[in-house]
Design a protein around this motif. Structure first.
Motif, PDB file in Angstrom:
ATOM      1  N   GLU A  27       0.844  -1.195   0.000  1.00 21.19           N
ATOM      2  CA  GLU A  27       0.000   0.000   0.000  1.00 21.19           C
ATOM      3  C   GLU A  27       0.885   1.253   0.000  1.00 21.19           C
ATOM      4  O   GLU A  27       1.867   1.330   0.743  1.00 21.19           O
ATOM      5  CB  GLU A  27      -0.891   0.026   1.228  1.00 21.19           C
ATOM      6  N   PRO A  28       0.526   2.260  -0.827  1.00 19.12           N
ATOM      7  CA  PRO A  28       1.359   3.476  -0.892  1.00 19.12           C
ATOM      8  C   PRO A  28       1.603   4.113   0.469  1.00 19.12           C
ATOM      9  O   PRO A  28       2.701   4.602   0.745  1.00 19.12           O
ATOM     10  CB  PRO A  28       0.540   4.399  -1.809  1.00 19.12           C
ATOM     11  N   ARG A  29       0.599   4.115   1.368  1.00 15.77           N
ATOM     12  CA  ARG A  29       0.784   4.767   2.668  1.00 15.77           C
ATOM     13  C   ARG A  29       1.867   4.096   3.498  1.00 15.77           C
ATOM     14  O   ARG A  29       2.527   4.751   4.320  1.00 15.77           O
ATOM     15  CB  ARG A  29      -0.535   4.793   3.441  1.00 15.77           C
ATOM     16  N   ASP A  32       5.932   4.331   1.647  1.00 14.79           N
ATOM     17  CA  ASP A  32       6.690   5.530   2.017  1.00 14.79           C
ATOM     18  C   ASP A  32       7.124   5.456   3.477  1.00 14.79           C
ATOM     19  O   ASP A  32       8.245   5.839   3.829  1.00 14.79           O
ATOM     20  CB  ASP A  32       5.834   6.774   1.768  1.00 14.79           C
ATOM     21  N   ARG A  56      -6.631  -0.739   3.262  1.00 16.39           N
ATOM     22  CA  ARG A  56      -7.637   0.328   3.258  1.00 16.39           C
ATOM     23  C   ARG A  56      -8.760   0.000   2.279  1.00 16.39           C
ATOM     24  O   ARG A  56      -8.503  -0.353   1.117  1.00 16.39           O
ATOM     25  CB  ARG A  56      -6.965   1.644   2.868  1.00 16.39           C
ATOM     26  N   CYS A 105      -5.207  10.350  11.674  1.00 17.46           N
ATOM     27  CA  CYS A 105      -5.015   9.767  10.347  1.00 17.46           C
ATOM     28  C   CYS A 105      -4.671  10.882   9.371  1.00 17.46           C
ATOM     29  O   CYS A 105      -5.417  11.865   9.244  1.00 17.46           O
ATOM     30  CB  CYS A 105      -6.287   9.035   9.908  1.00 17.46           C
ATOM     31  N   SER A 107      -3.849  12.578   5.543  1.00 17.75           N
ATOM     32  CA  SER A 107      -4.709  12.640   4.363  1.00 17.75           C
ATOM     33  C   SER A 107      -4.563  11.427   3.453  1.00 17.75           C
ATOM     34  O   SER A 107      -5.520  11.029   2.791  1.00 17.75           O
ATOM     35  CB  SER A 107      -4.411  13.917   3.568  1.00 17.75           C
ATOM     36  N   HIS A 108      -3.386  10.794   3.419  1.00 15.80           N
ATOM     37  CA  HIS A 108      -3.186   9.641   2.530  1.00 15.80           C
ATOM     38  C   HIS A 108      -3.432   8.311   3.253  1.00 15.80           C
ATOM     39  O   HIS A 108      -3.157   7.249   2.703  1.00 15.80           O
ATOM     40  CB  HIS A 108      -1.780   9.665   1.926  1.00 15.80           C
ATOM     41  N   GLY A 109      -3.973   8.380   4.486  1.00 13.25           N
ATOM     42  CA  GLY A 109      -4.395   7.161   5.165  1.00 13.25           C
ATOM     43  C   GLY A 109      -3.453   6.629   6.208  1.00 13.25           C
ATOM     44  O   GLY A 109      -3.794   5.674   6.912  1.00 13.25           O
TER      45      GLY A 109
END
Length: 211
Positions: A27-29, A32, A56, A105, A107-109
């Motif tokens: 997952e991108p969150r 990173d 998510r 949380c 903004s990107h989760g």
């Protein structure tokens, strides 16, 4: 993210201090997050979910709510492998327990939280009447070592067979039990009580198997 905040990874599992937790990150969150933690040599916090999923999920125009227990464990990355684009594989080890004093949380989760670190378990010798639990776990490990590669084994060195907290944590990771019960064991501050409860469950399972 504020410098005083720690990134969180809510999971459908419980990480114990000294525990071994491999993760496949896609997952991108979290991609990173683990890159930054690896680059800075910093841990992230693992917390057990009480609502929501590990991935998510959409809910109309937004996302389904996630909630989690307030007591978790810091995870330190011991192995980092960028296997392919969009996939990172890591192996982590549980470090110190913490209590969340706040969380939010982004903004990107990604969840982040402010933590109050909890004391490490006191070193308490395994009592003689519970020593069988150490021998049983040693036998299990010996069997796994004959069949699996060392890095993939669920119990990793350093071993502390004579320490009640360490022994309780390893059994609590392995024995079948509902997630809330595993969470309660991890949150216990008394390592000897944790071991006694784990041995009670181990005895119950052994008794059922022998009937």
């Amino acid at each position: 993210m504020d410098a005083a905040e720690t990134p969180l990874f809510p999971l459908r599992s419980v990480l114990f201090p000294g525990g071994h937790l491999p993760l496949r990150i896609f997952e991108p969150r979290y991609l990173d997050m683990v890159r930054r933690c690896q680059a800075r040599g910093e841990p992230f916090g693992v917390v057990a979910l009480t609502d929501g999923g590990e991935v998510r999920q959409r809910d109309g125009a937004g996302f389904k709510a996630e909630s989690f227990h307030a007591i978790g464990t810091l995870a330190r990355i011991e192995h980092f492998e960028h296997a392919q684009a969009g996939l990172i594989e890591i192996r982590t080890r549980g470090a110190q327990r913490f209590r969340l004093t706040g969380s939010r949380c982004l903004s990107h989760g990604l969840w982040v939280g402010t933590l109050a670190l909890l004391p490490d378990d006191a070193e308490v010798p395994v009592p003689d009447d519970l020593h069988l639990a150490a021998l049983q776990l040693q036998a299990l490990l010996a069997g796994w070592q004959q069949r699996g590669t060392p890095d993939e084994l669920p119990i990793q060195p350093p071993y502390a067979w004579g320490d009640a907290g360490w022994l309780a944590n390893r059994w609590a990771e392995l024995l079948p039990m509902p997630l809330p019960e595993r969470q309660r064991l991890m949150a216990l501050d008394n390592p000897l009580l944790r071991l006694e409860l784990v041995v009670d469950r181990l005895d119950a399972i052994s008794g059922s198997a022998n009937r």
